[in-house]
Motif scaffolding. Structure first.
Motif, PDB file in Angstrom:
ATOM      1  N   TYR A  75      29.931  11.905  -9.854  1.00 20.86           N
ATOM      2  CA  TYR A  75      28.973  12.863  -9.314  1.00 20.86           C
ATOM      3  C   TYR A  75      29.191  14.270  -9.876  1.00 20.86           C
ATOM      4  CZ  TYR A  75      27.900   9.116  -6.093  1.00 20.86           C
ATOM      5  OH  TYR A  75      27.533   7.913  -5.559  1.00 20.86           O
ATOM      6  N   ASN A 127      31.674  16.208  -9.764  1.00 20.74           N
ATOM      7  CA  ASN A 127      32.439  17.138  -8.951  1.00 20.74           C
ATOM      8  C   ASN A 127      33.749  17.470  -9.659  1.00 20.74           C
ATOM      9  OD1 ASN A 127      33.031  14.391  -8.529  1.00 20.74           O
ATOM     10  ND2 ASN A 127      34.213  14.877  -6.714  1.00 20.74           N
ATOM     11  N   LYS A 128      34.319  18.612  -9.330  1.00 25.89           N
ATOM     12  CA  LYS A 128      35.570  19.038  -9.954  1.00 25.89           C
ATOM     13  C   LYS A 128      36.649  19.140  -8.887  1.00 25.89           C
ATOM     14  CE  LYS A 128      33.558  21.755 -13.736  1.00 25.89           C
ATOM     15  NZ  LYS A 128      32.712  20.766 -14.144  1.00 25.89           N
ATOM     16  N   ASP A 136      38.656  16.818  -3.492  1.00 24.38           N
ATOM     17  CA  ASP A 136      37.801  16.093  -4.432  1.00 24.38           C
ATOM     18  C   ASP A 136      36.679  16.936  -5.011  1.00 24.38           C
ATOM     19  OD1 ASP A 136      39.251  13.751  -4.265  1.00 24.38           O
ATOM     20  OD2 ASP A 136      38.082  12.985  -2.587  1.00 24.38           O
ATOM     21  N   SER A 137      36.325  18.035  -4.347  1.00 26.51           N
ATOM     22  CA  SER A 137      35.236  18.864  -4.846  1.00 26.51           C
ATOM     23  C   SER A 137      35.443  20.319  -4.440  1.00 26.51           C
ATOM     24  CB  SER A 137      33.891  18.383  -4.294  1.00 26.51           C
ATOM     25  OG  SER A 137      33.833  18.625  -2.898  1.00 26.51           O
ATOM     26  N   LYS A 138      34.734  21.190  -5.115  1.00 27.88           N
ATOM     27  CA  LYS A 138      34.781  22.613  -4.797  1.00 27.88           C
ATOM     28  C   LYS A 138      34.249  22.850  -3.387  1.00 27.88           C
ATOM     29  CE  LYS A 138      33.058  27.061  -6.393  1.00 27.88           C
ATOM     30  NZ  LYS A 138      32.165  27.742  -7.329  1.00 27.88           N
ATOM     31  N   ARG A 139      33.174  22.148  -3.037  1.00 32.32           N
ATOM     32  CA  ARG A 139      32.584  22.302  -1.711  1.00 32.32           C
ATOM     33  C   ARG A 139      33.557  21.877  -0.617  1.00 32.32           C
ATOM     34  NH1 ARG A 139      31.383  24.502   2.070  1.00 32.32           N
ATOM     35  NH2 ARG A 139      29.865  23.826   3.579  1.00 32.32           N
ATOM     36  N   SER A 156      27.217  15.618  -0.685  1.00 26.71           N
ATOM     37  CA  SER A 156      26.017  16.157  -1.327  1.00 26.71           C
ATOM     38  C   SER A 156      24.860  15.251  -0.915  1.00 26.71           C
ATOM     39  CB  SER A 156      26.172  16.162  -2.845  1.00 26.71           C
ATOM     40  OG  SER A 156      26.199  14.836  -3.335  1.00 26.71           O
TER      41      SER A 156
END
Length: 152
Positions: free
Chosen positions: A43, A45-46, A56-59, A124
């Motif tokens: 997906y 994500n970084k 797992d993600s910035k968010r 997301s």
């Protein structure tokens, strides 16, 4: 019967032909016309590391910082990250050698708010539609009586 070709598609084919990618050697044609193989995360994500915790993600890392601020002001208690919940025990099918492990759901965050357990998952719009996630969210409510809060 007439076949219409998109003008841009015709231009790409002509350009590829001029570069020698079409018409010479079948494997080159296959390679040039196929979509590139995407490398990286599904997906896009970084991963982010904050306070020694990898998210797992910035968010997800941003949500952690928001919850951490709430915990420091004593608005929430017992903040936990990557909390596992068992949805079904492990089983062993008669036609298989090994037992299947228990089905688990791992929540992004869990905390206490006014004495009740709150479970959150950062999603997301695309990942919230994933079939496995929808089933596990359903089972969380059916088995544990906990409605997973989606954070976008």
């Amino acid at each position: 019967m007439t076949v219409r070709i998109n003008g841009n598609a015709g231009n790409r084919a002509a350009a590829a032909s001029k570069r020698g990618r079409i018409g010479e050697g079948g494997s080159a044609v296959e390679k040039s016309l196929k979509r590139p193989i995407l490398k990286g995360r599904k997906y896009r994500n970084k991963k982010v590391t904050i306070d020694g915790i990898t998210f797992d993600s910035k968010r997800e890392s941003e949500r952690y910082q928001e919850l951490k601020a709430l915990a420091s002001r004593n608005l929430i208690e017992d903040l936990r990250h990557q909390v596992p919940f068992e949805l079904a025990p492990g089983v062993r099918f008669s036609d298989e050698k090994r037992a299947k492990p228990a089905l688990r759901y791992v929540a992004d965050f869990a905390y206490q708010l006014d004495g009740r357990l709150v479970v959150e998952d950062v999603k997301s719009a695309i990942t919230a539609k994933a079939a496995a996630y929808r089933i596990k969210r359903h089972l969380m409510l059916a088995v544990h009586g906990i409605e997973v809060q989606e954070v976008r």
